[in-house]
Write an enzyme that holds these catalytic residues in place. Sequence first.
Site, short mmCIF file in Angstrom:
data_model
loop_
_atom_site.label_atom_id
_atom_site.label_comp_id
_atom_site.label_asym_id
_atom_site.label_seq_id
_atom_site.Cartn_x
_atom_site.Cartn_y
_atom_site.Cartn_z
N GLY A 116 0.81 -1.10 0.02
CA GLY A 116 -0.19 -0.49 -0.22
C GLY A 116 0.75 1.46 -0.16
N GLY A 130 0.53 5.76 1.12
CA GLY A 130 0.29 6.82 1.99
C GLY A 130 0.57 8.29 1.95
N MET A 134 2.74 9.64 2.87
CA MET A 134 3.87 9.92 4.23
C MET A 134 5.41 9.05 3.56
SD MET A 134 5.20 12.44 5.83
CE MET A 134 5.93 12.13 7.07
N LYS A 182 6.73 0.17 6.47
CA LYS A 182 6.95 1.46 5.82
C LYS A 182 8.37 2.36 5.02
CE LYS A 182 4.23 4.97 7.47
NZ LYS A 182 3.11 5.93 8.35
N ASP A 242 -7.89 10.27 13.47
CA ASP A 242 -8.54 9.94 12.10
C ASP A 242 -9.65 8.36 12.84
OD1 ASP A 242 -9.89 10.41 9.88
OD2 ASP A 242 -7.68 8.74 8.78
#
Length: 456
Positions: free
Chosen positions: A203, A205, A207, A225, A321
């Site tokens: 995935g 995002g 950042m 990540k 969030d």
Amino acid sequence: MLQAAGWVALRNMSEAMLAIGRAIEMLAEGDARLPSAYNTRASYKNKTGDYSGAAADAGEAIKRDPAMADAYYQRSVALKKLGRSSASLADIKTAAELKPSDYKNLYDMGLREMGEEGGAAVPAGSESALQKAWSRLRAAAGGVLPFLIGVAGASLFAGGVLFFAKEGSSAHRIKKRWFTPVPAGAEGQVIGNGRYLIKEELGRGGMGTVNAAWDKELERLVAVKSMNPELLSNEDHRRRFVKEGKMVAQLRHPNIVDVYAICDEPGGLFIVFAYVKGKTVQDLLTAGPERRLKPAQADEIGRAVAKAIDYAHAGNVIHRDLKPGNVMIDEHGQVKVMDFGIARQLDHAHTTMTNVVVGTQPYMAPEQAMGVVTKQSDVYSLGVIMYQLLTGSLPFAGENSYQDKLDGRFPQPSELLPSLPPAVDLVFKKVLHPDHKERYKNCAEFVEVLKASLNI
């Protein structure tokens, strides 16, 4: 997002991409703007040479809007640069079928360049006809400013994302269908003093990019990540990325995704997370025709989320969030709160933060839109989630949703679903109160009162 439009005008592509990435994270699944957001980022990545990323983002746009001609074009450009000429031609052909006025000539040029419809190889070093037509087709596609202005309410200050793996998820379907999901040179990379072997991409995002990885020491899958390369040179972004990892690593709770390590190396900056396999609560909602859950199931999920968030609040960390897409049910039935990527830590002497506007609009407390965040902002977001789980609807939707939040005006749950006791209405009136001081003091109090009102 008007500031993001300014970055475009100033030709600061890294800041513009960062802003668009944050908007993507904040837009709810099903939002009509989401395909355009992914496509816009794909166009930026093509311009900056991140062709694998461009192909991935264009694919996300196509998945959500199969009739978006420009998304096929963006993917075609990326695939061409990745040496996949036949696949590139197939995409531009689809774009031409969807929008002949913009892409028919380009498809014909591609055919000529390929030499024949079957796809002869392009001679090494030759310039792509797709690239020659870039400027003309970008103008025909209408550019990116309308999208940026259209999501002006979105935040410029959201952070990164955590990853969740789902059986049959879009990431897996897309990978099997058409694109190489790992950036060139990423798969096979070893980080953490040789401990973690990077595998396929999972995935992306604002950042960073998340990959599966193999922990050779403990012989298990993990998620890694990596900070986007264009952000590595910005010390503020690096500090924020590391701070996020350290902050979440301190939250050791069975209902929060674990952080295992932070690796700051010459080859990049990485955070190693638990690899979680399962489904999000959003998946559960969309799976059924009524788009809601039974009260007992909703209560079970709500209580687990409450435990996670109250635990984080005890450490002065606010999530900011909360939404169904950030709550996961793993393969063992355990509830996991994810994506503390835009969470922030309160000063121990304060209970609010200011000048920070982040979150996903339908779930965001009204004070968040004004740059003020409290622990009760998370309580409010959990209230919106529970309202949706029980009724199948959002309490605030439509053009006047923000004013409705300020007025505390929303459909009573018992009116939407007569099987719900009227006492439930009073619970949501309190948890969704526009004044954060009038809400429940914590998530546990809210879910306890809600359970009592549901008679379960």
